[in-house]
Design an enzyme around this catalytic site. Structure first.
Site, short mmCIF file in Angstrom:
data_model
loop_
_atom_site.label_atom_id
_atom_site.label_comp_id
_atom_site.label_asym_id
_atom_site.label_seq_id
_atom_site.Cartn_x
_atom_site.Cartn_y
_atom_site.Cartn_z
N LYS A 1 0.85 -1.21 0.00
CA LYS A 1 0.00 0.00 0.00
C LYS A 1 0.88 1.25 0.00
O LYS A 1 0.58 2.23 -0.70
CB LYS A 1 -0.93 -0.01 1.21
CG LYS A 1 -2.04 -1.07 1.15
CD LYS A 1 -2.79 -1.16 2.48
CE LYS A 1 -3.80 -2.29 2.52
NZ LYS A 1 -4.43 -2.45 3.84
N GLN B 1 -3.90 -1.15 10.41
CA GLN B 1 -3.98 -2.46 9.75
C GLN B 1 -4.54 -3.52 10.71
O GLN B 1 -4.09 -3.64 11.84
CB GLN B 1 -2.57 -2.86 9.25
CG GLN B 1 -2.53 -4.13 8.44
CD GLN B 1 -3.26 -4.04 7.09
OE1 GLN B 1 -3.36 -2.97 6.50
NE2 GLN B 1 -3.78 -5.15 6.63
N ASP C 1 -10.28 3.66 5.58
CA ASP C 1 -10.90 2.35 5.35
C ASP C 1 -12.42 2.41 5.29
O ASP C 1 -13.05 1.46 4.83
CB ASP C 1 -10.56 1.42 6.53
CG ASP C 1 -9.24 0.69 6.35
OD1 ASP C 1 -8.99 0.19 5.24
OD2 ASP C 1 -8.48 0.61 7.33
N1 GUN Z 1 -6.83 -6.21 7.04
C1 GUN Z 1 -7.28 -6.90 5.95
N2 GUN Z 1 -7.87 -6.06 5.09
C2 GUN Z 1 -7.79 -4.83 5.63
C3 GUN Z 1 -8.23 -3.54 5.19
O1 GUN Z 1 -8.83 -3.37 4.12
N3 GUN Z 1 -7.94 -2.52 6.02
C4 GUN Z 1 -7.31 -2.68 7.20
N4 GUN Z 1 -7.11 -1.61 7.95
N5 GUN Z 1 -6.90 -3.85 7.64
C5 GUN Z 1 -7.15 -4.91 6.85
#
Ligand code: GUN
Length: 280
Positions: A47, A91, A114
């Protein structure tokens, strides 16, 4: 036919890069990574790299596995009050001593990259157009749009009821909106006779996190299959769909890797841009 998420995401990121440069913005996204979960480390790395490619500044805050809930809340508080930070992404999953819901509630809803804050979830579910939509569900809708796959009046079966993918996606697809107006069944591990139910789907979305779970018995010939799964078998990444036996039956299918995954990242960039631009 394969749905090429890598290509659609790349085109999307190219357009976003141009918009960011033209508008002279420096969107800034803060990643918070707690602990040593290898997939989480790899996601945050990917990311961060994607951010750099489109002109989004990113900050990575890494905290040890032993971090307390209070310590993490304090980090979020600081990021909330830092006016140079437009988006925050904590995350998931978090270590077991930390209540994830409490953390999501602490993030400023106006910096929620998110779209997981309950205020944003509530806005999304009630159809507010000015809201951050979670990255993976939004990525799936954009893929359907890119391939002109009609959802109106179609029967969509969503397999998996997670807050990150299945539940929001089922809601969005049932709304009166573009890539909506579908009749949606949200199925899960306790649903009776999954293969028979899935076989009724015009569009089947697998988001349950079980490698190769969806086999040819689940598929109506000509159906569209969207595979959201990312499962590791040894060092190989496989989806929730047994691609080899399912693909020949479908009209469209997303491969893993190279289907939904790249779109999730592209939508995170889009969400960060939207937060920087308008302060939603
Ligand atoms: N863990 C797995 N997918 C995601 C996501 O889209 N965002 C976040 N913050 N954690 C994750």
């Amino acid at each position: 036919m394969d749905i090429d998420g890598k290509r659609v995401a790349k085109e999307f990121q190219e357009r976003l890069k141009q918009k960011i440069a033209k508008e002279g913005l420096t969107p800034t996204l803060a990643f918070v990574l707690v602990g040593e979960d290898p997939p989480s480390q790899s996601y945050v790395k990917m990311k961060g790299k994607a951010c750099a490619e489109v002109g989004i500044h990113s900050i990575k805050i890494e905290l040890p596995e032993s971090t307390s809930e209070l310590e993490l809340l304090n980090v979020i508080k600081k990021l909330n009050s830092d006016s140079t930070v437009h988006g925050i992404l904590v995350q998931m999953p978090l270590p077991k001593q930390i209540n994830e819901q409490k953390i999501l509630l602490a993030i400023d809803p106006g910096k929620d990259a998110d779209g997981f804050h309950p205020i944003n979830v509530g806005k999304m579910i009630t159809g507010d157009p000015n809201v951050i939509i979670p990255c993976t569900p939004l990525g799936v809708l954009k893929l359907l749009e890119a391939y002109n796959i009609e959802t109106c009046s179609k029967h969509v079966v969503v397999l998996g009821r997670s807050n990150i993918v299945g539940r929001p996606l089922a809601n969005l697809l049932s709304q009166k909106r573009a890539q909506g107006n579908a009749t949606v069944t949200l199925a899960h591990s306790l649903t009776k006779d999954l293969p028979a139910l899935c076989k009724q789907a015009d569009i089947l979305i697998a988001a349950l996190g079980k490698a190769n779970f969806v086999t040819k018995e689940f598929i109506k010939p000509g159906a569209v299959v969207i595979d959201v799964g990312i499962n590791r078998i040894d060092s190989k990444i496989v989806g929730d769909v047994n691609y080899g036996e399912v693909a020949p039956l479908t009209s469209y299918i997303t491969p893993v890797p190279g289907g939904v995954g790249p779109m999730t990242i592209a939508m995170l960039l889009e969400n960060t841009y939207l937060l920087a631009k308008s302060g939603l």
